[in-house]
Design a protein around this motif. Structure first.
Motif, short mmCIF file in Angstrom:
data_model
loop_
_atom_site.label_atom_id
_atom_site.label_comp_id
_atom_site.label_asym_id
_atom_site.label_seq_id
_atom_site.Cartn_x
_atom_site.Cartn_y
_atom_site.Cartn_z
N LEU A 278 19.49 57.31 8.13
CA LEU A 278 19.45 56.19 9.07
C LEU A 278 18.84 54.96 8.42
O LEU A 278 17.92 55.06 7.60
N ALA A 279 19.35 53.79 8.81
CA ALA A 279 18.75 52.51 8.45
C ALA A 279 18.74 51.63 9.70
O ALA A 279 19.37 51.97 10.71
N CYS A 280 18.02 50.53 9.64
CA CYS A 280 18.00 49.65 10.81
C CYS A 280 17.91 48.19 10.38
O CYS A 280 17.40 47.86 9.30
N GLY A 306 14.46 49.58 6.64
CA GLY A 306 14.89 48.61 7.63
C GLY A 306 14.72 47.19 7.13
O GLY A 306 13.95 46.92 6.20
N VAL A 307 15.45 46.28 7.77
CA VAL A 307 15.36 44.85 7.46
C VAL A 307 15.00 44.11 8.73
O VAL A 307 15.68 44.25 9.75
N ALA A 347 23.83 47.89 2.97
CA ALA A 347 22.77 47.47 2.04
C ALA A 347 21.80 48.59 1.71
O ALA A 347 21.28 48.66 0.59
N LEU A 348 21.54 49.46 2.69
CA LEU A 348 20.54 50.51 2.49
C LEU A 348 21.13 51.87 2.24
O LEU A 348 20.41 52.86 2.10
N ALA A 350 22.93 54.07 4.04
CA ALA A 350 22.67 55.10 5.03
C ALA A 350 23.96 55.52 5.73
O ALA A 350 24.95 54.78 5.76
N ASP A 351 23.94 56.72 6.31
CA ASP A 351 25.09 57.21 7.06
C ASP A 351 25.27 56.46 8.37
O ASP A 351 26.39 56.21 8.81
N LEU A 352 24.15 56.12 8.99
CA LEU A 352 24.17 55.39 10.26
C LEU A 352 23.14 54.28 10.21
O LEU A 352 22.15 54.35 9.48
N ALA A 353 23.38 53.25 11.03
CA ALA A 353 22.41 52.17 11.13
C ALA A 353 22.43 51.61 12.55
O ALA A 353 23.49 51.55 13.19
N VAL A 354 21.24 51.23 13.01
CA VAL A 354 21.12 50.59 14.32
C VAL A 354 20.62 49.16 14.11
O VAL A 354 19.96 48.85 13.12
#
Length: 419
Positions: A278-280, A306-307, A347-348, A350-354
């Motif tokens: 996960l990333a955000c 995260g950003v 950018a990160l 990840a498989d998923l991002a919120v």
């Protein structure tokens, strides 16, 4: 167990408002789960006469008195002295408590060669005949005893010590006083407010005797606690089971977990089980999504990072949100939320991002978007979804609710529920 309890918090800083009495909140919740009614909260300063009066009053209206604070080594830590005098008990030096204090002190300062000062040993004096409570997070031991038909527990004041000691030492002690077993289950609901939940369950709750059902409002969500009393835990669980099944059927996918603490806890477990990352990307939430998941042990195995893209320049330069989207729709918009989530995933790695972008307040933004309007997005390989959120309340609540919606989208995606 049919005890009625009074909590007495000791500390002048509490009275001055310099310290929040979070111990009372924690203990009230924990005691409720044990089926013990907390009828009174009292806060008293570091003054022996006022504390003595508070204890005398408590003795007339409760059969379980729990004090927090005043167990330290300084001259104003007088809780044990006052309680021992109020119940006619002597303070007796406990060598085992002293040994544990020394071991804990050495653990904190293994290389310094420092030794405890003499005043620290005051904490090893406990009321005669009491059951000592070992402190795994500090030097001050707690204790429990019975006198004059009243049970007394003394716990340390720092929340990092009070809560763990209550759960690991005091709860087993209280269990020995119970006639039978008290068991509770907690269902967590997201997506319906407390008043709406209570309206649906009001008649049922009023009619229930054993088990009982009670709602507790959280920030943007609701906890439903089922409590049953029976001769043994298995019988209590049998009483709870049909109520839990009915609630699950009634609220369906709004129930996100049983006996869990948060949406992010559920999401972390699901990500681990499915081997996903996960990333955000955050704007109005200011890093709250990242904080909430990294507050959990083991988050590093699934969370890439995260950003906090608080400005359009960062949204464009770091997350790759096209300038034409920002110019045409503004930062607070569904297309930008979608692009932020996709940008964070890319950018990160990840498989998923919120993502979350919105107006936390206190004023509308420069495009006239109202306070509480937030767009929350979830991106995955081959898809993206945006949810529009209207969160009422002050700035902090808007941010909290927005972060919870991000975790709810993730939870639904990982469990195959409709977004």
């Amino acid at each position: 167990m049919s005890h009625t309890a009074e909590l007495i918090a000791v500390g002048t800083e509490l009275l001055l408002g310099n310290i929040a009495n979070t111990d009372a909140q924690t203990l009230s919740r924990e005691l409720s789960a044990l089926g013990i009614n907390v009828y009174y909260h009292t806060v008293v300063g570091d003054n022996p006469e006022r504390l003595k009066k508070a204890v005398e009053i408590a003795k007339t209206r409760a059969d379980l008195i729990i004090t927090t604070g005043g167990l330290g080594p300084t001259c104003d830590d007088l809780t044990k002295n006052v309680l021992a005098e109020a119940f006619g008990k002597k303070l007796v030096y406990n060598p085992e408590a002293a040994r544990r204090m020394e071991a804990y002190f050495q653990k904190l300062h293994p290389e310094s060669g420092r030794t405890m000062t003499e005043n620290n040993y005051q904490q090893a004096y406990l009321p005669e005949g009491c059951t000592p409570f070992q402190n795994d997070r500090g030097t001050a031991p707690g204790c429990g005893f019975e006198a004059d038909g009243i049970w007394v527990l003394m716990l340390p004041g720092p929340p990092s010590e009070c809560g763990p000691m209550f759960r690991s030492r005091a709860v087993p002690y209280l269990a020995g006083l119970a006639d039978g077993a008290i068991v509770n289950r907690s269902l967590r609901i997201f997506g319906m407010g407390e008043s709406a939940v209570e309206f649906q369950l009001r008649d049922q709750m009023n009619a229930m005797k054993n088990p009982t059902l009670a709602p507790y409002a959280k920030e943007g969500e609701v906890e439903l606690r089922i409590t049953a009393k029976a001769p043994d835990p298995a019988a209590a669980q049998a009483l709870i089971a049909p109520v839990e099944e009915e609630l699950r059927s009634r609220f369906g996918p709004l129930v996100y977990g049983v006996d869990v603490s948060s949406l992010e806890e559920v999401c972390l477990a699901l990500l681990k089980d499915q081997g996903l990352s996960l990333a955000c990307a955050e704007s109005c939430t200011g890093g709250l999504i990242a904080k909430r998941i990294t507050d959990l042990a083991g988050a590093s195995s699934v969370f890439h990072g995260g950003v906090v893209s608080y400005t359009n320049e960062v949204k464009h330069g770091v997350l790759g949100v096209p300038r034409e989207l920002l110019d045409q729709f503004g930062a607070v918009s569904a297309p930008v939320a979608e692009a932020m989530a996709e940008g964070a995933r890319r950018a990160l790695g990840a498989d998923l991002a919120v993502s979350a972008t919105g107006v936390a307040g206190p004023d509308p933004d420069d495009r006239g978007n109202p306070v509480g309007l937030v767009y929350v997005a979830l991106a995955w390989d081959g898809g993206v979804f945006v949810r529009t959120v209207h969160a009422a309340g002050p700035r902090e609540r808007v941010r909290t609710v927005a972060a919870s919606h991000a975790f709810d989208l993730l939870r639904r995606r990982l469990t195959g529920l409709p977004l």
